[in-house]
Design a protein around this motif. Structure first.
Motif, PDB file in Angstrom:
ATOM      1  N   PRO A 308       0.834  -1.217   0.000  1.00 25.99           N
ATOM      2  CA  PRO A 308       0.000   0.000   0.000  1.00 25.99           C
ATOM      3  C   PRO A 308       0.860   1.256   0.000  1.00 25.99           C
ATOM      4  O   PRO A 308       1.643   1.478   0.929  1.00 25.99           O
ATOM      5  CB  PRO A 308      -0.807  -0.116   1.296  1.00 25.99           C
ATOM      6  CG  PRO A 308      -0.722  -1.542   1.704  1.00 25.99           C
ATOM      7  CD  PRO A 308       0.554  -2.082   1.146  1.00 25.99           C
ATOM      8  N   LEU A 309       0.714   2.066  -1.033  1.00 27.17           N
ATOM      9  CA  LEU A 309       1.584   3.229  -1.189  1.00 27.17           C
ATOM     10  C   LEU A 309       1.406   4.213  -0.043  1.00 27.17           C
ATOM     11  O   LEU A 309       2.380   4.812   0.425  1.00 27.17           O
ATOM     12  CB  LEU A 309       1.316   3.899  -2.532  1.00 27.17           C
ATOM     13  CG  LEU A 309       2.373   4.893  -3.000  1.00 27.17           C
ATOM     14  CD1 LEU A 309       3.705   4.190  -3.241  1.00 27.17           C
ATOM     15  CD2 LEU A 309       1.912   5.589  -4.285  1.00 27.17           C
ATOM     16  N   HIS A 310       0.170   4.396   0.421  1.00 26.76           N
ATOM     17  CA  HIS A 310      -0.066   5.353   1.490  1.00 26.76           C
ATOM     18  C   HIS A 310       0.544   4.904   2.806  1.00 26.76           C
ATOM     19  O   HIS A 310       0.742   5.711   3.710  1.00 26.76           O
ATOM     20  CB  HIS A 310      -1.567   5.606   1.666  1.00 26.76           C
ATOM     21  CG  HIS A 310      -2.348   4.411   2.089  1.00 26.76           C
ATOM     22  ND1 HIS A 310      -2.785   3.463   1.192  1.00 26.76           N
ATOM     23  CD2 HIS A 310      -2.768   3.997   3.308  1.00 26.76           C
ATOM     24  CE1 HIS A 310      -3.449   2.521   1.841  1.00 26.76           C
ATOM     25  NE2 HIS A 310      -3.451   2.820   3.119  1.00 26.76           N
ATOM     26  N   ALA A 311       0.882   3.610   2.934  1.00 21.91           N
ATOM     27  CA  ALA A 311       1.585   3.107   4.112  1.00 21.91           C
ATOM     28  C   ALA A 311       3.097   3.155   3.916  1.00 21.91           C
ATOM     29  O   ALA A 311       3.853   3.376   4.867  1.00 21.91           O
ATOM     30  CB  ALA A 311       1.140   1.679   4.430  1.00 21.91           C
ATOM     31  N   LEU A 312       3.550   2.962   2.672  1.00 21.96           N
ATOM     32  CA  LEU A 312       4.984   2.935   2.382  1.00 21.96           C
ATOM     33  C   LEU A 312       5.589   4.336   2.341  1.00 21.96           C
ATOM     34  O   LEU A 312       6.665   4.577   2.923  1.00 21.96           O
ATOM     35  CB  LEU A 312       5.208   2.231   1.039  1.00 21.96           C
ATOM     36  CG  LEU A 312       6.642   2.236   0.481  1.00 21.96           C
ATOM     37  CD1 LEU A 312       7.601   1.523   1.423  1.00 21.96           C
ATOM     38  CD2 LEU A 312       6.666   1.603  -0.921  1.00 21.96           C
ATOM     39  N   VAL A 313       4.941   5.268   1.663  1.00 22.51           N
ATOM     40  CA  VAL A 313       5.538   6.587   1.413  1.00 22.51           C
ATOM     41  C   VAL A 313       5.939   7.322   2.694  1.00 22.51           C
ATOM     42  O   VAL A 313       7.026   7.917   2.740  1.00 22.51           O
ATOM     43  CB  VAL A 313       4.595   7.450   0.553  1.00 22.51           C
ATOM     44  CG1 VAL A 313       5.056   8.903   0.530  1.00 22.51           C
ATOM     45  CG2 VAL A 313       4.538   6.906  -0.869  1.00 22.51           C
ATOM     46  N   PRO A 314       5.126   7.317   3.769  1.00 24.40           N
ATOM     47  CA  PRO A 314       5.531   8.064   4.973  1.00 24.40           C
ATOM     48  C   PRO A 314       6.823   7.561   5.613  1.00 24.40           C
ATOM     49  O   PRO A 314       7.445   8.291   6.388  1.00 24.40           O
ATOM     50  CB  PRO A 314       4.341   7.869   5.931  1.00 24.40           C
ATOM     51  CG  PRO A 314       3.192   7.540   5.056  1.00 24.40           C
ATOM     52  CD  PRO A 314       3.764   6.768   3.915  1.00 24.40           C
ATOM     53  N   THR A 315       7.246   6.330   5.271  1.00 28.00           N
ATOM     54  CA  THR A 315       8.485   5.784   5.832  1.00 28.00           C
ATOM     55  C   THR A 315       9.692   6.097   4.954  1.00 28.00           C
ATOM     56  O   THR A 315      10.808   5.708   5.293  1.00 28.00           O
ATOM     57  CB  THR A 315       8.377   4.256   6.000  1.00 28.00           C
ATOM     58  OG1 THR A 315       8.438   3.606   4.710  1.00 28.00           O
ATOM     59  CG2 THR A 315       7.096   3.870   6.708  1.00 28.00           C
ATOM     60  N   CYS A 316       9.475   6.796   3.829  1.00 28.13           N
ATOM     61  CA  CYS A 316      10.525   7.004   2.836  1.00 28.13           C
ATOM     62  C   CYS A 316      11.160   8.384   2.940  1.00 28.13           C
ATOM     63  O   CYS A 316      10.527   9.358   3.343  1.00 28.13           O
ATOM     64  CB  CYS A 316       9.958   6.822   1.427  1.00 28.13           C
ATOM     65  SG  CYS A 316       9.461   5.131   1.048  1.00 28.13           S
ATOM     66  N   SER A 317      12.411   8.439   2.520  1.00 23.98           N
ATOM     67  CA  SER A 317      13.119   9.713   2.383  1.00 23.98           C
ATOM     68  C   SER A 317      12.975  10.285   0.980  1.00 23.98           C
ATOM     69  O   SER A 317      13.191  11.484   0.772  1.00 23.98           O
ATOM     70  CB  SER A 317      14.607   9.519   2.709  1.00 23.98           C
ATOM     71  OG  SER A 317      14.787   9.064   4.031  1.00 23.98           O
ATOM     72  N   ALA A 318      12.637   9.435   0.019  1.00 29.95           N
ATOM     73  CA  ALA A 318      12.399   9.862  -1.367  1.00 29.95           C
ATOM     74  C   ALA A 318      11.617   8.762  -2.067  1.00 29.95           C
ATOM     75  O   ALA A 318      11.625   7.608  -1.636  1.00 29.95           O
ATOM     76  CB  ALA A 318      13.715  10.130  -2.095  1.00 29.95           C
ATOM     77  N   VAL A 319      10.946   9.138  -3.151  1.00 34.37           N
ATOM     78  CA  VAL A 319      10.185   8.182  -3.948  1.00 34.37           C
ATOM     79  C   VAL A 319      10.538   8.396  -5.419  1.00 34.37           C
ATOM     80  O   VAL A 319      10.527   9.529  -5.910  1.00 34.37           O
ATOM     81  CB  VAL A 319       8.663   8.348  -3.751  1.00 34.37           C
ATOM     82  CG1 VAL A 319       7.902   7.376  -4.652  1.00 34.37           C
ATOM     83  CG2 VAL A 319       8.282   8.112  -2.291  1.00 34.37           C
ATOM     84  N   ILE A 320      10.866   7.304  -6.098  1.00 37.60           N
ATOM     85  CA  ILE A 320      11.082   7.305  -7.547  1.00 37.60           C
ATOM     86  C   ILE A 320       9.850   6.670  -8.169  1.00 37.60           C
ATOM     87  O   ILE A 320       9.486   5.540  -7.817  1.00 37.60           O
ATOM     88  CB  ILE A 320      12.338   6.503  -7.928  1.00 37.60           C
ATOM     89  CG1 ILE A 320      13.571   7.037  -7.186  1.00 37.60           C
ATOM     90  CG2 ILE A 320      12.562   6.538  -9.434  1.00 37.60           C
ATOM     91  CD1 ILE A 320      14.804   6.136  -7.320  1.00 37.60           C
ATOM     92  N   HIS A 321       9.189   7.377  -9.089  1.00 39.51           N
ATOM     93  CA  HIS A 321       7.931   6.840  -9.605  1.00 39.51           C
ATOM     94  C   HIS A 321       7.670   7.321 -11.020  1.00 39.51           C
ATOM     95  O   HIS A 321       8.424   8.127 -11.582  1.00 39.51           O
ATOM     96  CB  HIS A 321       6.773   7.227  -8.685  1.00 39.51           C
ATOM     97  CG  HIS A 321       6.557   8.702  -8.548  1.00 39.51           C
ATOM     98  ND1 HIS A 321       5.971   9.467  -9.535  1.00 39.51           N
ATOM     99  CD2 HIS A 321       6.851   9.575  -7.546  1.00 39.51           C
ATOM    100  CE1 HIS A 321       5.903  10.728  -9.146  1.00 39.51           C
ATOM    101  NE2 HIS A 321       6.436  10.826  -7.939  1.00 39.51           N
ATOM    102  N   HIS A 322       6.572   6.832 -11.603  1.00 40.31           N
ATOM    103  CA  HIS A 322       6.221   7.070 -12.997  1.00 40.31           C
ATOM    104  C   HIS A 322       5.370   8.312 -13.198  1.00 40.31           C
ATOM    105  O   HIS A 322       4.994   8.620 -14.327  1.00 40.31           O
ATOM    106  CB  HIS A 322       5.468   5.855 -13.543  1.00 40.31           C
ATOM    107  CG  HIS A 322       4.168   5.615 -12.835  1.00 40.31           C
ATOM    108  ND1 HIS A 322       4.104   5.382 -11.475  1.00 40.31           N
ATOM    109  CD2 HIS A 322       2.886   5.570 -13.286  1.00 40.31           C
ATOM    110  CE1 HIS A 322       2.844   5.203 -11.125  1.00 40.31           C
ATOM    111  NE2 HIS A 322       2.090   5.323 -12.192  1.00 40.31           N
ATOM    112  N   ALA A 323       5.034   9.021 -12.134  1.00 44.43           N
ATOM    113  CA  ALA A 323       4.238  10.257 -12.193  1.00 44.43           C
ATOM    114  C   ALA A 323       2.781  10.006 -12.520  1.00 44.43           C
ATOM    115  O   ALA A 323       2.094  10.888 -13.045  1.00 44.43           O
ATOM    116  CB  ALA A 323       4.835  11.270 -13.172  1.00 44.43           C
ATOM    117  N   GLY A 324       2.276   8.815 -12.204  1.00 37.44           N
ATOM    118  CA  GLY A 324       0.840   8.620 -12.248  1.00 37.44           C
ATOM    119  C   GLY A 324       0.182   9.557 -11.247  1.00 37.44           C
ATOM    120  O   GLY A 324       0.751   9.821 -10.177  1.00 37.44           O
ATOM    121  N   PRO A 325      -0.998  10.086 -11.541  1.00 39.93           N
ATOM    122  CA  PRO A 325      -1.608  11.081 -10.654  1.00 39.93           C
ATOM    123  C   PRO A 325      -1.771  10.616  -9.218  1.00 39.93           C
ATOM    124  O   PRO A 325      -1.507  11.368  -8.280  1.00 39.93           O
ATOM    125  CB  PRO A 325      -2.973  11.347 -11.310  1.00 39.93           C
ATOM    126  CG  PRO A 325      -2.783  11.007 -12.733  1.00 39.93           C
ATOM    127  CD  PRO A 325      -1.815   9.865 -12.762  1.00 39.93           C
TER     128      PRO A 325
END
Length: 419
Positions: A308-325
């Protein structure tokens, strides 16, 4: 109040609609979501009541067989919707008119025609007060016209459709042609009135992007805070513990690998190799069939098919992604710097706006090398300005009304616009 949501079967678009549908239901309103029968399970998994309408279409099959079916345009957008991100002086009548005709024939008719008759019949029998439609599901506007309901678009990204329509009207002059009116006008006339601009852009538009990233047409916008929802999900045990070193998410989207055999546009192996010696933890959400294509997995990389992205992102220092909305908005909502690798449709334009805001960096997926991704990531991790601007963007998003807070405004607008 009765509220009807409608969308053609595109999961990512529906997921952006689901939180507002919940808000209306928890406020005591009746809610239905109409789409083709093969999409009913997606709707019911989100806890909503599905209304199957029309027959299933083969739109994604056409895209799989003919990847250039919608035509190519500038900045990843198919023409004429690339016009929305060009300088107005660069936009020509010939480009917009011809492009709109092409998209109506190849896209909009294909996804709308199978739904219109059944959707109109359901709207007449259920008599909703408000119809909320995905911005290319014009069948929703026709159904609202048929039953006298108010109606609105709910945007899932930049309003390239509304801005392109503005260009069309600006350049049209005295010319009689109007592909959208020629298509939708007979449906409107069958229900007591001719074509009007609300059939193209709604009576108002609900927009989930913050002001600094929004692309606005000459219509009424109602802002709403984006709420992440990615469907049914389970938080894995390892995500409950704080990371021992900076965590970086790598997620390149699911839609592309769901519908195409070609896999990701960005070179996943090259990217992972380029990050292998960094003192970071890479969490790469890679589809299982794409994982099998990898020749090696660096020691600092955790491969998962989904988290789940909304659970993963808060634990990250940066995110590399495809720029989906949804991915870009989820990352922005948590104030995390982002490195966008856009490729298709709205992604390049959306990523460019995020980068201009200073909340991250953007480089086209088909051109980015592993070395460039590494350099970009190091900048995000080492330069504090990115984190500061990401937090500014988060604050801007948090200032928008939540779906629950928006409900009274929708009640007011529905009362004002319904017949």
């Amino acid at each position: 109040m009765r509220v009807l949501f409608t969308t053609y079967p595109q999961k990512t678009h529906f997921l952006m609609m689901a939180p507002l549908a919940w808000a209306l239901r928890t406020a005591g309103h009746e809610v239905r979501v109409a789409s083709q029968a093969n999409f009913a399970d997606v709707i019911t998994q989100a806890g909503h009541t599905a209304v199957p309408v029309g027959r299933d279409h083969g739109f994604w099959r056409l895209i799989d067989l003919h990847p250039d079916w919608l035509g190519g345009g500038e900045h990843g957008l198919p023409d004429p919707y690339d016009s929305a991100v060009l300088d107005p002086d660069e936009v020509t009548w010939e480009h917009v008119n011809a492009g709109l005709r092409r998209q109506i024939q190849r896209w909009h008719k294909v996804v709308n025609f199978p739904m219109i008759s059944d959707l109109v019949a359901f709207a007449r029998s259920w008599e909703p007060d408000l119809v909320i439609w995905e911005p290319t599901t014009y069948a929703g506007a026709i159904a609202a016209r048929a039953c006298g309901a108010a109606h609105a678009r709910l945007m899932w990204s930049l309003d390239v459709f509304g801005v392109t329509r503005d260009h069309f009207l600006r350049l049209k002059g005295d010319r009689p042609e109007d592909p959208l009116a020629e298509w939708l006008g007979p449906y409107a006339a069958a229900h007591g009135a001719g074509f009007s601009e609300d059939l193209a852009v709604g009576q108002f538009t609900i927009d989930q992007l913050p002001d600094s990233m929004r692309l606005e047409a000459r219509t009424t916008y109602v802002p709403m805070r984006y709420v992440p929802y990615g469907g049914p999900a389970v938080v894995p045990d390892w995500l409950r513990e704080p990371p021992a070193r900076p965590r970086v998410a790598l997620t390149l989207g699911l839609s592309l690998t769901d519908h195409e055999d070609g896999g990701y546009v960005a070179g996943v192996q090259d990217i992972l190799d380029s990050l292998a010696d960094l003192d970071v933890e890479i969490v790469a959400t890679i589809a299982e069939h794409e994982q099998k294509r990898l020749e090696r997995v660096p020691g600092n990389t955790r491969l998962v098919p989904f988290v789940p992205l909304h659970a993963l992102v808060p634990t990250c220092s940066a995110v590399i992604h495809h720029a989906g909305p949804g991915t870009l908005s989820t990352t922005a909502l948590h104030g995390v710097p982002q490195l966008a690798l856009p490729h298709d449709f709205d992604e390049p334009a959306l990523a460019a706006r995020m980068a201009a805001r200073g909340a991250g960096l953007s480089m086209l997926a088909g051109e980015a090398t592993g070395a460039q991704v590494r350099d970009g990531l190091l900048r995000l991790l080492e330069e504090p300005g990115f984190r500061a601007r990401a937090l500014d963007l988060r604050a801007e998003m948090l200032a928008l009304p939540t779906p629950n807070e928006l409900v009274p405004r929708l009640e007011e607008l529905a009362g004002r616009h319904r017949r």
